[in-house]
Enzyme design. Structure first.
Site, PDB file in Angstrom:
ATOM      1  N   ASP A   1     -11.225   2.834   4.161  1.00 39.09           N
ATOM      2  CA  ASP A   1     -11.556   1.408   4.021  1.00 39.09           C
ATOM      3  C   ASP A   1     -13.072   1.196   3.942  1.00 39.09           C
ATOM      4  O   ASP A   1     -13.530   0.111   3.585  1.00 39.09           O
ATOM      5  CB  ASP A   1     -11.015   0.635   5.239  1.00 39.09           C
ATOM      6  CG  ASP A   1      -9.911  -0.337   4.869  1.00 39.09           C
ATOM      7  OD1 ASP A   1      -9.707  -0.578   3.662  1.00 39.09           O
ATOM      8  OD2 ASP A   1      -9.261  -0.862   5.791  1.00 39.09           O
TER       9      ASP A   1
ATOM     10  N   LYS B   1       0.841  -1.206   0.000  1.00 34.30           N
ATOM     11  CA  LYS B   1       0.000   0.000   0.000  1.00 34.30           C
ATOM     12  C   LYS B   1       0.873   1.252   0.000  1.00 34.30           C
ATOM     13  O   LYS B   1       0.612   2.210  -0.704  1.00 34.30           O
ATOM     14  CB  LYS B   1      -0.914  -0.001   1.236  1.00 34.30           C
ATOM     15  CG  LYS B   1      -2.084  -0.975   1.112  1.00 34.30           C
ATOM     16  CD  LYS B   1      -2.805  -1.203   2.430  1.00 34.30           C
ATOM     17  CE  LYS B   1      -3.856  -2.303   2.236  1.00 34.30           C
ATOM     18  NZ  LYS B   1      -4.502  -2.730   3.470  1.00 34.30           N
TER      19      LYS B   1
ATOM     20  N   GLN C   1      -4.883  -1.620   9.703  1.00 35.05           N
ATOM     21  CA  GLN C   1      -4.731  -2.924   9.047  1.00 35.05           C
ATOM     22  C   GLN C   1      -5.343  -4.020   9.918  1.00 35.05           C
ATOM     23  O   GLN C   1      -5.001  -4.145  11.093  1.00 35.05           O
ATOM     24  CB  GLN C   1      -3.239  -3.200   8.783  1.00 35.05           C
ATOM     25  CG  GLN C   1      -2.968  -4.483   8.030  1.00 35.05           C
ATOM     26  CD  GLN C   1      -3.485  -4.448   6.590  1.00 35.05           C
ATOM     27  OE1 GLN C   1      -3.396  -3.441   5.892  1.00 35.05           O
ATOM     28  NE2 GLN C   1      -4.066  -5.562   6.157  1.00 35.05           N
TER      29      GLN C   1
END
Ligand code: NAP
Length: 283
Positions: free
Chosen positions: A120, A53, A97
């Site tokens: 997200d 990422k 994460q």
């Protein structure tokens, strides 16, 4: 005739190219899109995702920062950090994460993120916006990336029968929400579904996200259907999807594994980060 392969790798590269232009435009206005990724613990798969990422963000000019925390980080330490990032104008996107170590309350952590920075798309406000059909939120990256794959392959879901196999909060459910928003007639199948094969045979668009190697067989697929294979399974050290290879002889379009949905997920994360930065211009 075999199915047309939807090349996610090349579409993701196109998206990154387009994004670079948008990032340059923002930079000219004094805004550098910023993404902060929080990684708690030392799970090797998570470390690989986070590195990927960060690298891809840098390629399009997004300022990405990874905050690595020890695995015994407390809930309050993590929430305090998120609160600080919520207040930081240079941070447009915050991503925690997952999975988090077991002692942390994932739901509470996600709720702590400002929904406007929740790139997200997991915050309940963004989940609600998606299901209410409202614009202005963020949808999770994998299903958003799939909608982009359909769009760039000129596949219009409106009026089609779409079947989503899998009902996770990360893929299946938001996928169903996005297809519904795009006016498809949506069926969600899961491990308790009866007559699974009959449902699948009705699908003009079939999205499979179950995590079972080559589970969906060619003769469950409607000839000419669009098949999106989200699965990422390792068999004998090789990556394979949830759909059997024979599906290529029946489907009209299909995504390969690897090189289909996978590259789109990170591309969409970058898109969401740039959108978050662009929205600050409207405040
Ligand atoms: P998950 O949380 O494990 O959910 C799996 C879903 O599949 C569940 O809803 C489960 O039903 C359903 N399911 C399992 N076995 C089934 C069966 N035999 N028949 C019908 N439904 C069945 O998985 P996930 O996070 O959504 O991920 C799914 C797959 O996509 C995994 O292979 C994952 O690695 C991959 N993935 C790929 C990307 C990418 O970027 N390419 C991103 C995310 C995930 P129940 O709810 O009834 O248990």
């Amino acid at each position: 005739m075999g199915a047309q392969i939807i090349d996610g790798k090349s579409i993701a590269a196109d998206i990154r190219r387009d994004l670079k232009g948008r990032v340059d435009g923002l930079r000219e206005q004094g805004i550098i899109p910023g993404l902060t990724v929080i990684l708690v613990g030392d799970d090797p798969a998570s470390q690989t995702y986070v590195r990927s990422k960060q690298r891809t963000s840098g390629e399009v000019g997004i300022n990405s920062n990874v905050i690595e925390l020890p695995k015994d980080t407390s809930q309050s330490e993590l929430i305090t950090l998120i609160n600080d990032l919520n207040q930081d104008d240079k941070v447009h996107g915050i991503l925690v994460q997952l999975p988090l170590p077991g002692h942390l309350d994932t739901d509470a952590v996600i709720r702590a993120i400002n929904p406007a920075k929740d790139v997200d798309g997991f915050h309940p406000t963004n989940v609600g916006n998606l299901w209410a059909g409202l614009d202005g939120g963020f949808a999770p990256c994998t299903p958003s990336g799939i909608m982009e794959l359909l769009h760039r392959s000129e596949i219009e879901p409106s009026g089609l029968n779409a079947v989503v196999m899998g009902r996770s909060n990360i893929v299946g459910k938001p996928m169903a929400g996005l297809l519904l928003k795009a006016n498809a007639t949506v069926t969600i199948c899961h491990s308790r579904t009866q007559g699974l094969e009959d449902h699948l045979r009705q699908a003009d668009i079939l999205v499979v996200a179950i995590g079972r190697a080559r589970f969906v067989k060619a003769d469950w697929i409607k000839p000419g259907a669009v098949v999106i294979d989200v699965g990422m399974n390792r068999v004998d050290g090789k990556l394979c999807g949830d759909v059997d290879e024979g599906a290529r002889d029946v489907a009209g379009y299909i995504t390969p594994v690897p090189g289909g949905v996978g590259p789109m997920t990170i591309a969409q994360l970058l898109v969401n980060t740039v959108i978050a930065a662009e929205r600050t211009l409207l405040l």
